[in-house]
Each structure stands twice: as structure tokens, then as C-alpha cells.
Design a protein around this motif. Structure first.
Motif, PDB file in Angstrom:
ATOM      1  N   ASP A  70       8.322  -0.117   5.169  1.00  0.00           N
ATOM      2  CA  ASP A  70       8.759   1.279   5.221  1.00  0.00           C
ATOM      3  C   ASP A  70       9.830   1.538   4.169  1.00  0.00           C
ATOM      4  N   TYR A  76      12.842   9.474   5.791  1.00  0.00           N
ATOM      5  CA  TYR A  76      11.490   9.047   6.150  1.00  0.00           C
ATOM      6  C   TYR A  76      11.295   9.192   7.654  1.00  0.00           C
ATOM      7  N   GLU A  79       5.774   9.484   8.197  1.00  0.00           N
ATOM      8  CA  GLU A  79       4.590  10.056   7.569  1.00  0.00           C
ATOM      9  C   GLU A  79       3.791   8.972   6.842  1.00  0.00           C
ATOM     10  N   THR A  80       2.520   9.235   6.642  1.00  0.00           N
ATOM     11  CA  THR A  80       1.660   8.264   5.971  1.00  0.00           C
ATOM     12  C   THR A  80       1.973   8.221   4.484  1.00  0.00           C
ATOM     13  N   VAL A  81       2.440   7.090   4.023  1.00  0.00           N
ATOM     14  CA  VAL A  81       2.767   6.874   2.614  1.00  0.00           C
ATOM     15  C   VAL A  81       2.209   5.521   2.219  1.00  0.00           C
ATOM     16  N   THR A 101       7.679   7.826  -0.098  1.00  0.00           N
ATOM     17  CA  THR A 101       8.143   8.752   0.929  1.00  0.00           C
ATOM     18  C   THR A 101       7.369  10.060   0.804  1.00  0.00           C
ATOM     19  N   GLY A 102       7.325  10.805   1.899  1.00  0.00           N
ATOM     20  CA  GLY A 102       6.610  12.068   1.880  1.00  0.00           C
ATOM     21  C   GLY A 102       7.198  13.062   0.900  1.00  0.00           C
ATOM     22  N   GLY A 106       4.877  10.229  -2.150  1.00  0.00           N
ATOM     23  CA  GLY A 106       4.077   9.504  -1.167  1.00  0.00           C
ATOM     24  C   GLY A 106       3.551   8.165  -1.607  1.00  0.00           C
TER      25      GLY A 106
END
Length: 262
Positions: A70, A76, A79-81, A101-102, A106
Motif C-alpha cells: 500500500d 490513501y 482505492e484500487t491502485v 494512489t487514487g 493510480g
């Protein structure tokens, strides 16, 4: 997993992970969901690889590397990254590479044929080119961009959002808090400062004397003439008509958002 791979019995590989042909996984390594690893990649013992992460073919990842963790960013929120690593990289012991990061695009992305030596850290949303060498303990903060054929010596630190142009050389222990144009050499002080061009590196990569001389003229205009940045840029624009490399320097300067390292 395709035929020909070897996974140590003590390794833990999530059923959703995709391992190509000939992938080897060492003892006590953990490969999580959402991980894709290309053919011929070898992973040493005690590594952790978290997804979504895509790793290309023929990489060598040594023991205790932590890949795809992560992002270390308080913003953060799960979210899907993702993390994308190309082909033929060597990633040495205790290297850490975080996903994006979003709010930062991403994705963290690393090219091909890089050497990332022990204790290298590449933070969220960094973009690293190909054929770079990061020596021990080189550290990138978030959102850093590194061009092709860049060398970071030991204990180099790059501030967030900085860019390092192609073929640059950053000397041991330098802290960089501004954009470094292509071809430059930066030496350690309280913060790193330009100290000429990376002549030896350019020679090794086949730059002829004419190309190198043009880059030196551009360096003198930018750093040794006493001109302010606007005046130096005008001189670079004149030189760019005769040199593709100087044009690359000019384009780098014009596209930056952070202050240029001067």
C-alpha cells in the motif's frame, strides 16, 4: 502456474495469482491476490508481493524485497491502485516499491533493465524509465519521475514531485529538491547542486564528441553564464536548432512544474 515453474513448499501463493512459465518462488515468500508475474522471473526467499501488481518477464527479485505494498500516504483510502514492473529488472534485498494512489494517477511504473540495489525505496506514483541504476539506499518520495539511463548513487534522496532527466548522474548522498535536466551530474552539498554534465556516462553510451560538446554548451548557458532562467532559455532555444539533445533539455525545462535545480 504454467509448466516449468518451481515454488518452494513453504511459499504462499494466492490461487488468483498468475505465474508464467518458469517462474521460481523462494522459501517463505508470499504472493497475494491480483499479482501477475511473467515468464522466467525468479523470486527469492522471504519476499512479499501484493496486488494489483504486474511484473514482466525475466526479472530477478532477491530475498526480503517488499513489492506492491500500500502507498505510504495518509490520503490513501483503500482505492484500487496498481504497480507495473517491466522486463529484465534486478531488484536486490530489502527493496520496497509501493503501488500508486487514487489522487496521483493510480499507478507506480518501472521500465525494463533496471538495477535496484539493496534498500532502494520507490514510493507511490513514481515513474521510473529503463536501464537505470539505483545504488544502495537510494530513495524516491512520491510522484517522482526518472528518465532512462539515470544513475542514483548510494544514499541519494529525491524530493516528491521532482523529475530527473535521462542520462543524469546523482552523486552519493545528494538530496535533490528540484528538477534535474537530462545529462547533468549533481554532487552532494547540504542539498545537491549541478556540477557539470555526465561526460563519462555519455561516453559509455556511445555519444560522439560532437553531441557531448553541444550538451556542454547548453550546460554553460544554463549554469555558468550568469544569466537568469529566462535568458538562459533563450540561449538554449538557439542551440536547440543544431542539437536534438539540447532540444530534449529545453523540452524538459518547459514541461516542469517544480523549480529547476540551479
Amino acid at each position: 502456474m504454467s509448466a516449468g515453474g518451481q515454488v518452494h513448499p513453504s511459499a504462499i501463493v494466492d490461487p488468483s495469482a498468475r505465474l508464467g512459465e518458469g517462474v521460481c518462488v523462494g522459501a517463505f515468500t508470499i504472493i497475494g491476490p491480483g499479482v501477475e508475474i511473467g515468464d522466467g522471473t525468479r523470486i527469492g526467499p522471504h519476499c512479499s508481493i501484493h496486488g494489483p501488481t504486474r511484473i514482466g518477464r525475466d526479472n530477478v527479485i532477491h530475498g526480503h524485497a517488499a513489492i506492491g505494498g500500500d502507498p505510504q500516504d495518509k490520503k490513501y483510502a483503500g482505492e484500487t491502485v496498481r504497480l507495473e514492473i517491466g522486463d529484465g529488472n534486478v531488484i536486490r534485498e530489502f527493496t520496497t516499491i509501493n503501488r500508486g494512489t487514487g489522487g496521483g494517477g493510480g499507478v507506480t511504473r518501472i521500465g525494463d533493465g533496471n538495477w535496484l540495489l539493496a534498500y532502494t525505496h520507490i514510493a507511490h506514483d513514481c515513474i521510473v524509465g529503463s536501464h537505470c541504476v539505483f545504488s544502495n539506499n537510494a530513495t524516491l518520495a512520491g510522484h517522482v519521475e526518472i528518465g532512462d539511463h539515470v544513475i542514483l548513487s548510494g544514499f541519494v534522496g529525491i524530493h516528491q514531485f521532482c523529475r530527473i532527466g535521462k542520462h543524469a548522474f546523482i552523486g552519493m548522498g545528494a538530496f535533490v529538491n528540484g528538477d534535474v535536466p537530462p545529462f547533468l551530474m549533481v554532487a552532494q552539498e547540504s542539498y545537491g547542486r549541478p556540477r557539470g554534465i555526465n561526460s563519462e556516462g555519455l561516453k559509455r553510451r556511445g555519444f560522439d564528441p560532437g553531441r557531448t560538446a553541444a550538451i556542454k554548451r547548453a550546460y554553460r548557458a544554463l549554469y555558468m553564464s550568469g544569466a537568469d532562467l529566462a535568458q538562459a532559455r533563450e540561449r538554449l532555444a538557439e542551440l536547440a536548432g543544431e542539437s536534438e539533445d539540447v532540444r530534449a533539455m529545453l523540452e524538459f525545462i518547459d514541461s516542469g512544474q517544480r523549480a529547476l535545480l540551479r
